[in-house]
Design an enzyme around this catalytic site. Structure first.
Site, mmCIF file in Angstrom:
data_model
loop_
_atom_site.group_PDB
_atom_site.id
_atom_site.type_symbol
_atom_site.label_atom_id
_atom_site.label_comp_id
_atom_site.label_asym_id
_atom_site.label_seq_id
_atom_site.Cartn_x
_atom_site.Cartn_y
_atom_site.Cartn_z
ATOM 1 N N GLN A 1 0.835 -1.206 0.000
ATOM 2 C CA GLN A 1 0.000 0.000 0.000
ATOM 3 C C GLN A 1 0.870 1.256 0.000
ATOM 4 O OE1 GLN A 1 -2.220 -1.111 3.463
ATOM 5 N NE2 GLN A 1 -0.340 -1.614 4.542
ATOM 6 N N HIS B 1 -8.165 2.878 19.944
ATOM 7 C CA HIS B 1 -7.314 1.825 20.513
ATOM 8 C C HIS B 1 -7.818 1.340 21.868
ATOM 9 C CE1 HIS B 1 -4.182 3.476 17.565
ATOM 10 N NE2 HIS B 1 -4.662 2.347 17.105
ATOM 11 N N ASP C 1 0.564 -0.114 13.747
ATOM 12 C CA ASP C 1 1.000 1.095 14.469
ATOM 13 C C ASP C 1 1.269 0.792 15.943
ATOM 14 O OD1 ASP C 1 -1.654 1.568 15.957
ATOM 15 O OD2 ASP C 1 -2.281 1.488 13.871
ATOM 16 N N GLU D 1 0.868 -8.564 11.344
ATOM 17 C CA GLU D 1 0.703 -7.414 10.435
ATOM 18 C C GLU D 1 1.275 -7.807 9.062
ATOM 19 O OE1 GLU D 1 -0.344 -3.888 10.255
ATOM 20 O OE2 GLU D 1 0.370 -4.357 8.236
ATOM 21 N N ASP E 1 0.212 -12.573 6.410
ATOM 22 C CA ASP E 1 -1.207 -12.334 6.206
ATOM 23 C C ASP E 1 -1.981 -12.948 7.383
ATOM 24 O OD1 ASP E 1 -3.869 -12.323 5.373
ATOM 25 O OD2 ASP E 1 -3.302 -12.513 3.266
ATOM 26 N N ASP F 1 -7.751 -5.396 13.974
ATOM 27 C CA ASP F 1 -7.554 -3.946 13.783
ATOM 28 C C ASP F 1 -7.108 -3.768 12.338
ATOM 29 O OD1 ASP F 1 -6.896 -1.286 13.820
ATOM 30 O OD2 ASP F 1 -5.141 -1.515 15.103
ATOM 31 N N THR G 1 -7.427 -2.458 8.122
ATOM 32 C CA THR G 1 -7.807 -1.385 7.209
ATOM 33 C C THR G 1 -9.234 -1.647 6.739
ATOM 34 O OG1 THR G 1 -6.423 -2.672 5.705
ATOM 35 C CG2 THR G 1 -5.603 -0.540 6.310
HETATM 36 N N1 AAT Z 1 -4.727 1.195 14.635
HETATM 37 C C1 AAT Z 1 -5.502 1.766 13.599
HETATM 38 C C2 AAT Z 1 -4.867 1.493 12.270
HETATM 39 C C3 AAT Z 1 -5.383 0.684 11.330
HETATM 40 S S1 AAT Z 1 -4.272 0.094 10.215
HETATM 41 C C4 AAT Z 1 -4.716 -1.543 9.876
HETATM 42 C C5 AAT Z 1 -3.534 -2.421 9.487
HETATM 43 O O1 AAT Z 1 -4.054 -3.656 8.955
HETATM 44 C C6 AAT Z 1 -2.591 -1.873 8.399
HETATM 45 O O2 AAT Z 1 -1.320 -1.669 8.946
HETATM 46 C C7 AAT Z 1 -2.567 -2.974 7.324
HETATM 47 O O3 AAT Z 1 -1.286 -3.167 6.748
HETATM 48 C C8 AAT Z 1 -3.045 -4.186 8.111
HETATM 49 N N2 AAT Z 1 -3.614 -5.272 7.291
HETATM 50 C C9 AAT Z 1 -4.434 -5.161 6.230
HETATM 51 N N3 AAT Z 1 -4.742 -6.375 5.743
HETATM 52 C C10 AAT Z 1 -4.089 -7.293 6.521
HETATM 53 C C11 AAT Z 1 -4.004 -8.716 6.519
HETATM 54 N N4 AAT Z 1 -4.667 -9.451 5.607
HETATM 55 N N5 AAT Z 1 -3.245 -9.312 7.476
HETATM 56 C C12 AAT Z 1 -2.584 -8.578 8.418
HETATM 57 N N6 AAT Z 1 -2.625 -7.224 8.455
HETATM 58 C C13 AAT Z 1 -3.378 -6.593 7.527
HETATM 59 C C14 AAT Z 1 -6.857 0.475 11.144
HETATM 60 C C15 AAT Z 1 -7.468 1.697 10.534
HETATM 61 C C16 AAT Z 1 -8.961 1.640 10.287
HETATM 62 C C17 AAT Z 1 -9.343 2.710 9.296
HETATM 63 C C18 AAT Z 1 -10.789 2.978 9.280
HETATM 64 N N7 AAT Z 1 -11.160 3.914 8.241
#
Ligand code: AAT
Length: 277
Positions: free
Chosen positions: A32, A63, A87, A107, A138, A156, A158
């Site tokens: 990304q 959080h 994060d 992550e 993943d 948590d 995306t």
């Molecule tokens: N603490 C709030 C931040 C987030 S970021 C969510 C994280 O999920 C990102 O770092 C991304 O790289 C990770 N991620 C995405 N897909 C996967 C996966 N399949 N396996 C592991 N990690 C993953 C959340 C924000 C929410 C935003 C709302 N608009």
């Protein structure tokens, strides 16, 4: 000249703009587009694929609320899994609980963890704790390979685009159910009840098909679209609404307290209608 960053795309027709005072870092990772910027209103912010992930000013709400509701519902959470959350904000909250012996963060994008440690130490500070293990893979694959292991799993993630699509699917929820112990609790961030009328009922149905106790709760997050954000919970044994919190400390929190824990499950009618769809 003023510089503004606009989040657009997850809610069609809506843009959320924030003035930026300085761009500290931008890169295209393997997964990304990642940006760290300073802003007058929210302090330092982390963006992924032009969407606001977290920031110094309001990160405590998300959080704390994604973590403490489940951690205080379970009588003795020892082993906790976080999917996403690179994060480190969720990890920081989890390790406030003295019962927790191990927290695993899975992550997908190593660069989110590395840049958060560099630019957002207030949020990432727990990632170096000896109880914490950080894995780069993943989350979907990780949960498929773990059975009957965790007291709590927190997603948590995306928004449901790109690598996170599978984190909102029934097969992932089933794997999480199997990765939890017999009294485990699952929590996921599930977007805006105002803008995401399709996602929330679908996730609730998937969770309800697995867990005897299925809940939705809300928190107020200014930098996520709509400001009103939802979390979906599936619990095998403990009910977060009837749990006795009187003996539980509230730790050092700025949003979460025992009243907010219970109140978060009081849903406006339009949200109730969504989960009963
Ligand atoms: N603490 C709030 C931040 C987030 S970021 C969510 C994280 O999920 C990102 O770092 C991304 O790289 C990770 N991620 C995405 N897909 C996967 C996966 N399949 N396996 C592991 N990690 C993953 C959340 C924000 C929410 C935003 C709302 N608009």
């Amino acid at each position: 000249m003023e510089l503004w960053y606009t989040e657009r795309g997850i809610v069609p027709g809506l843009g959320l703009s924030v003035q930026v005072s300085k761009v500290l870092h931008e890169e295209q990772t393997d997964f990304q587009h990642l940006a760290i910027v300073d802003t007058p209103l929210f302090g330092r912010m982390l963006w992924l694929d032009n969407i606001i992930m977290t920031n110094i000013k309001d990160e405590f709400v998300y959080h704390e609320m994604i973590s403490h509701v489940a951690l205080n519902t379970h009588p003795n959470p020892k082993k906790v899994l976080v999917i996403g959350g690179g994060d480190g904000g969720v990890i920081r909250e989890i390790i406030k609980h003295p019962s927790v012996e191990k927290a695993v963060l899975v992550e997908i994008d190593r660069r989110v963890v590395e840049t958060s440690k560099q630019y957002l130490p207030e949020i990432a500070c727990g990632l170096e704790d000896p109880k914490v293990e950080v894995l780069y893979e993943d989350g979907i694959k990780y949960v498929e390979n773990h059975k009957n292991e965790f007291d709590i799993i927190i997603t948590d993630s995306t928004d449901p685009i790109g690598p996170a699509v599978g984190l909102f699917e029934g097969s992932f929820y089933k794997s999480c159910y199997d990765a939890l112990k017999e009294d485990g609790i699952f929590v996921a961030q599930t977007e805006s009840p105002f803008y995401d009328e399709e996602l929330i009922p679908r996730v609730q149905q998937d969770i309800r098909s697995l867990y005897p106790i299925t809940k939705l709760y809300l928190a107020f997050i200014p930098t996520y679209p709509g400001g009103c954000w939802s979390f979906s919970m599936g619990s095998k044994k403990y009910d977060p609404e009837t749990v006795d919190l009187s003996q539980k400390p509230t730790y050092t929190t700025r949003y979460y307290n025992h009243g907010v824990h219970k109140a978060a499950f009081m849903l406006p009618n339009f949200v109730r209608d969504l989960i009963n769809k």
